[in-house]
Write a protein that holds these residues in place. Structure first.
Motif, PDB file in Angstrom:
ATOM      1  N   LEU A 186      49.469 -18.172  -2.711  1.00  0.00           N
ATOM      2  CA  LEU A 186      48.724 -19.230  -2.047  1.00  0.00           C
ATOM      3  C   LEU A 186      47.255 -18.881  -1.880  1.00  0.00           C
ATOM      4  CD1 LEU A 186      51.261 -20.187   0.779  1.00  0.00           C
ATOM      5  CD2 LEU A 186      51.025 -21.182  -1.514  1.00  0.00           C
ATOM      6  N   GLY A 187      46.452 -19.927  -1.789  1.00  0.00           N
ATOM      7  CA  GLY A 187      45.035 -19.785  -1.496  1.00  0.00           C
ATOM      8  C   GLY A 187      44.718 -20.358  -0.137  1.00  0.00           C
ATOM      9  N   LYS A 188      43.610 -21.065  -0.028  1.00  0.00           N
ATOM     10  CA  LYS A 188      43.133 -21.594   1.242  1.00  0.00           C
ATOM     11  C   LYS A 188      43.888 -22.853   1.637  1.00  0.00           C
ATOM     12  CE  LYS A 188      40.153 -21.773   4.664  1.00  0.00           C
ATOM     13  NZ  LYS A 188      40.013 -20.714   5.689  1.00  0.00           N
TER      14      LYS A 188
ATOM     15  N   HIS B  84      46.179 -31.393 -10.785  1.00  0.00           N
ATOM     16  CA  HIS B  84      44.954 -30.666 -10.479  1.00  0.00           C
ATOM     17  C   HIS B  84      44.038 -31.566  -9.662  1.00  0.00           C
ATOM     18  CE1 HIS B  84      45.346 -27.624 -14.031  1.00  0.00           C
ATOM     19  NE2 HIS B  84      46.061 -27.296 -12.976  1.00  0.00           N
ATOM     20  N   ALA B  85      43.312 -30.972  -8.743  1.00  0.00           N
ATOM     21  CA  ALA B  85      42.389 -31.740  -7.904  1.00  0.00           C
ATOM     22  C   ALA B  85      41.196 -30.864  -7.550  1.00  0.00           C
ATOM     23  CB  ALA B  85      43.093 -32.223  -6.637  1.00  0.00           C
ATOM     24  N   ASN B  86      40.095 -31.490  -7.176  1.00  0.00           N
ATOM     25  CA  ASN B  86      38.925 -30.778  -6.670  1.00  0.00           C
ATOM     26  C   ASN B  86      39.093 -30.554  -5.171  1.00  0.00           C
ATOM     27  OD1 ASN B  86      37.849 -30.935  -9.240  1.00  0.00           O
ATOM     28  ND2 ASN B  86      36.680 -32.795  -8.789  1.00  0.00           N
ATOM     29  N   ALA B  87      38.636 -29.411  -4.707  1.00  0.00           N
ATOM     30  CA  ALA B  87      38.810 -29.077  -3.300  1.00  0.00           C
ATOM     31  C   ALA B  87      37.523 -28.476  -2.745  1.00  0.00           C
ATOM     32  CB  ALA B  87      39.962 -28.093  -3.118  1.00  0.00           C
ATOM     33  N   SER B  88      37.271 -28.734  -1.478  1.00  0.00           N
ATOM     34  CA  SER B  88      36.116 -28.161  -0.790  1.00  0.00           C
ATOM     35  C   SER B  88      36.590 -27.631   0.561  1.00  0.00           C
ATOM     36  CB  SER B  88      35.025 -29.206  -0.591  1.00  0.00           C
ATOM     37  OG  SER B  88      33.926 -28.649   0.090  1.00  0.00           O
TER      38      SER B  88
ATOM     39  N   ILE C 216      46.028 -24.707  -1.394  1.00  0.00           N
ATOM     40  CA  ILE C 216      45.771 -24.394  -2.798  1.00  0.00           C
ATOM     41  C   ILE C 216      46.774 -23.353  -3.272  1.00  0.00           C
ATOM     42  CG2 ILE C 216      44.114 -23.351  -4.401  1.00  0.00           C
ATOM     43  CD1 ILE C 216      41.882 -24.505  -2.697  1.00  0.00           C
ATOM     44  N   VAL C 217      47.339 -23.578  -4.461  1.00  0.00           N
ATOM     45  CA  VAL C 217      48.252 -22.613  -5.083  1.00  0.00           C
ATOM     46  C   VAL C 217      47.477 -21.914  -6.191  1.00  0.00           C
ATOM     47  CG1 VAL C 217      50.396 -22.275  -6.347  1.00  0.00           C
ATOM     48  CG2 VAL C 217      50.285 -23.968  -4.512  1.00  0.00           C
ATOM     49  N   ARG C 218      47.276 -20.607  -6.039  1.00  0.00           N
ATOM     50  CA  ARG C 218      46.486 -19.851  -7.009  1.00  0.00           C
ATOM     51  C   ARG C 218      47.320 -19.464  -8.226  1.00  0.00           C
ATOM     52  NH1 ARG C 218      44.171 -15.205  -3.283  1.00  0.00           N
ATOM     53  NH2 ARG C 218      43.393 -14.451  -5.310  1.00  0.00           N
ATOM     54  N   GLU C 219      48.591 -19.162  -8.024  1.00  0.00           N
ATOM     55  CA  GLU C 219      49.470 -18.772  -9.132  1.00  0.00           C
ATOM     56  C   GLU C 219      50.876 -19.262  -8.858  1.00  0.00           C
ATOM     57  OE1 GLU C 219      49.436 -14.592  -9.856  1.00  0.00           O
ATOM     58  OE2 GLU C 219      47.252 -14.448 -10.011  1.00  0.00           O
TER      59      GLU C 219
ATOM     60  N   SER D 195      41.962 -27.372  -9.259  1.00  0.00           N
ATOM     61  CA  SER D 195      42.862 -26.471  -8.537  1.00  0.00           C
ATOM     62  C   SER D 195      44.196 -27.163  -8.294  1.00  0.00           C
ATOM     63  CB  SER D 195      42.257 -26.068  -7.193  1.00  0.00           C
ATOM     64  OG  SER D 195      41.065 -25.357  -7.365  1.00  0.00           O
ATOM     65  N   VAL D 196      45.259 -26.378  -8.217  1.00  0.00           N
ATOM     66  CA  VAL D 196      46.577 -26.907  -7.873  1.00  0.00           C
ATOM     67  C   VAL D 196      46.646 -27.014  -6.356  1.00  0.00           C
ATOM     68  CG1 VAL D 196      49.049 -26.475  -7.903  1.00  0.00           C
ATOM     69  CG2 VAL D 196      47.676 -25.985  -9.929  1.00  0.00           C
ATOM     70  N   VAL D 197      46.742 -28.241  -5.847  1.00  0.00           N
ATOM     71  CA  VAL D 197      46.801 -28.492  -4.413  1.00  0.00           C
ATOM     72  C   VAL D 197      48.100 -29.219  -4.109  1.00  0.00           C
ATOM     73  CG1 VAL D 197      45.661 -29.544  -2.427  1.00  0.00           C
ATOM     74  CG2 VAL D 197      44.285 -28.646  -4.319  1.00  0.00           C
ATOM     75  N   ILE D 198      48.902 -28.658  -3.199  1.00  0.00           N
ATOM     76  CA  ILE D 198      50.194 -29.249  -2.844  1.00  0.00           C
ATOM     77  C   ILE D 198      50.289 -29.374  -1.327  1.00  0.00           C
ATOM     78  CG2 ILE D 198      51.303 -28.263  -4.887  1.00  0.00           C
ATOM     79  CD1 ILE D 198      52.607 -26.185  -3.000  1.00  0.00           C
ATOM     80  N   PRO D 199      51.198 -30.239  -0.833  1.00  0.00           N
ATOM     81  CA  PRO D 199      51.415 -30.306   0.618  1.00  0.00           C
ATOM     82  C   PRO D 199      51.935 -28.965   1.146  1.00  0.00           C
ATOM     83  CG  PRO D 199      52.323 -32.232  -0.473  1.00  0.00           C
ATOM     84  CD  PRO D 199      51.967 -31.278  -1.548  1.00  0.00           C
TER      85      PRO D 199
END
Length: 362
Positions: free
Chosen positions: A319-321, A33-37, A328-331, A285-289
Motif C-alpha cells: 500500500l501507499g498513501k 488507474h487514476a491521478n491522485a494528489s 494507493i496500491v503500489r504493488e 496510480s492504482v487507487v482502490i477503496p
C-alpha cells in the motif's frame, strides 16, 4: 448375497449429495488507474537560521540592561553594560604609558641621528654609536608594546558594552542589574533571527532524489508544495527547500533537509515541533477503496475475483498513501482486474461469490 450387495449400493446412491456453503453476496469493481494528489508528512522542528548565545567577555557587574525582553532588536543596538570604571582606568593608564614610550622613542631617534653624523666624521667612538642604535631599537619595540597594551584594554572597554550581532529577537535575560558576571562563562541571553525561519526534517535516503528534484523545480515563493502544520492548524505561508545536508547519516540511513518559511508576524518560534506536509501528484496510480483491504499479521491483502467472477483469490498488496476513503496500491494489482470492495469480512481463499448491487451487499 448378490442381491444384498445390490441393495446396499442402491441405498447409497439414493442419499442426497452434500452441498457447499452458499455464495457470499459481495460488491466488486474493476481496478483502474487514476491521478491522485495528497500530502506526505514528516516530523519537523522549527529552528532559527541565526542564533547566538550572548556571554560576558569581561569580568564585572551588570550596570545597564537596555532592551525589552522578547522584543526585536537591531544589529549594533546596545543590550547590556558592564561596569567600565576599572577598564577605563586601565585604558587611560595604557594611553599615558604609550605617550611616555613615544617621547622616549623621539629622544632616542634624535640621539641616534646625531651620533650617526658624528660617526661619519669619525668624531665619536664606535661603541657609543652602537649603544645609541640599540637604545633606538629598544624604544621602537617599547612603543609597539605600549600600542598593543592600549588595544588590549580598549578591547576590554568595548566588551563591557554588549551589542546585538544581527537583527533578531532577544529572549528573557538570565541576569539582572547588579549581577556579577565572569568572562567567557556567564550566559546573559540568546538572540535569534526569525524572519525567515528554518524548518528541519529528516528523510530516508531513498527520498533524496525526490527532494533534489523538488528543490530544482521550485517555481516561486507562492508554491504550495511545502506546508507546515501544527495539529489541525496549518501555517498559511508556504516554504521552500534551502539546504540538503552534505551526507547521509550512516547509522540511520537518513539525511537532514532544511526549508525556510517567511515569518513576518513572528508566529513561528525556534524550537516548535510540527509536521511538514509535502504535496505529491501521481499519475496513473492504482487507487482502490480502503474498505477492500484486509490486514493479517501486518501484511495487507485484497480479494480478486477469479473463474468468471464466481470465486475469489486472496492477493497480497503493497500500500501507499491513504487519500480519504481510498488508498494507493503500489504493488500487487493491475488495471482491469476485479476486486471485492464490500463483503470482504465474510470471505476466505476460494470462497464462492455472488455479485450484488452496493445496497444489497452484506
Amino acid at each position: 448375497m448378490l442381491l444384498l450387495l445390490v441393495a446396499v449400493a442402491c441405498g447409497k446412491n439414493d442419499q442426497p449429495a452434500m452441498q457447499g456453503p452458499p455464495p457470499v453476496s459481495v460488491v466488486a469493481q474493476k481496478v483502474i488507474h487514476a491521478n491522485a494528489s495528497y500530502y506526505d508528512e514528516y516530523p519537523a522542528i522549527v529552528r532559527a537560521l541565526n542564533e547566538v548565545e550572548l556571554r560576558a567577555q569581561v569580568n564585572g557587574y551588570i550596570t545597564g540592561i537596555h532592551f525589552t525582553e522578547g522584543q526585536r532588536v537591531k544589529k549594533g543596538e546596545r543590550l547590556y553594560s558592564i561596569d567600565q570604571q576599572q577598564y577605563q582606568a586601565a585604558y587611560q593608564q595604557a594611553l599615558a604609558n604609550l605617550q611616555t614610550q613615544e617621547a622616549n622613542l623621539l629622544k632616542a631617534e634624535k640621539d641616534v641621528e646625531r651620533y650617526r653624523e658624528l660617526d661619519k666624521r669619525d668624531a665619536i667612538a664606535k661603541q657609543q654609536v652602537d649603544y645609541a642604535e640599540a637604545t633606538y631599537s629598544a624604544a621602537q619595540k617599547q612603543v609597539e608594546a605600549a600600542k598593543a597594551a592600549v588595544n588590549s584594554v580598549q578591547t576590554n572597554v568595548r566588551y563591557s558594552t554588549i551589542v546585538a550581532p544581527f537583527d533578531g529577537t532577544i529572549g528573557i535575560s538570565n541576569v539582572r542589574l547588579g549581577a556579577a558576571v565572569s568572562a567567557g562563562q556567564t550566559l546573559l541571553n540568546t538572540i535569534s533571527s526569525d524572519n525567515p525561519i528554518a524548518v528541519d526534517v529528516t528523510v530516508d535516503q531513498r527520498e533524496i532524489f525526490r527532494f533534489t528534484q523538488l528543490q530544482k523545480n521550485a517555481t516561486s515563493s507562492s508554491d504550495s508544495t511545502f506546508r507546515l502544520a501544527f495539529g489541525a492548524d496549518v501555517y498559511l505561508a508556504s516554504g521552500k527547500i534551502s539546504v540538503i545536508d552534505r551526507a547521509v547519516d550512516p547509522q540511520t540511513g537518513s539525511i537532514r533537509i532544511r526549508l525556510t518559511f517567511p515569518n513576518p508576524d513572528h508566529s513561528l518560534r525556534s524550537g516548535m515541533s510540527g509536521t511538514l506536509r509535502v504535496q505529491t501528484h501521481t499519475q496513473n496510480s492504482v487507487v482502490i477503496p480502503f474498505e477492500a483491504v484486509t490486514e493479517q499479521l501486518g501484511e495487507f491483502f485484497v480479494y480478486v475475483t477469479v473463474e468468471d467472477d464466481k470465486k475469489v483469490s486472496q492477493r497480497k498488496v503493497l500500500l501507499g498513501k491513504q487519500i480519504g476513503k481510498n488508498i494507493i496500491v503500489r504493488e500487487g494489482l493491475k488495471e482491469g482486474e476485479t476486486i471485492v470492495v464490500k463483503g470482504v469480512q465474510n470471505l476466505r481463499e476460494g470462497s464462492a461469490i455472488a455479485l450484488a448491487q452496493p445496497e444489497a451487499a452484506k
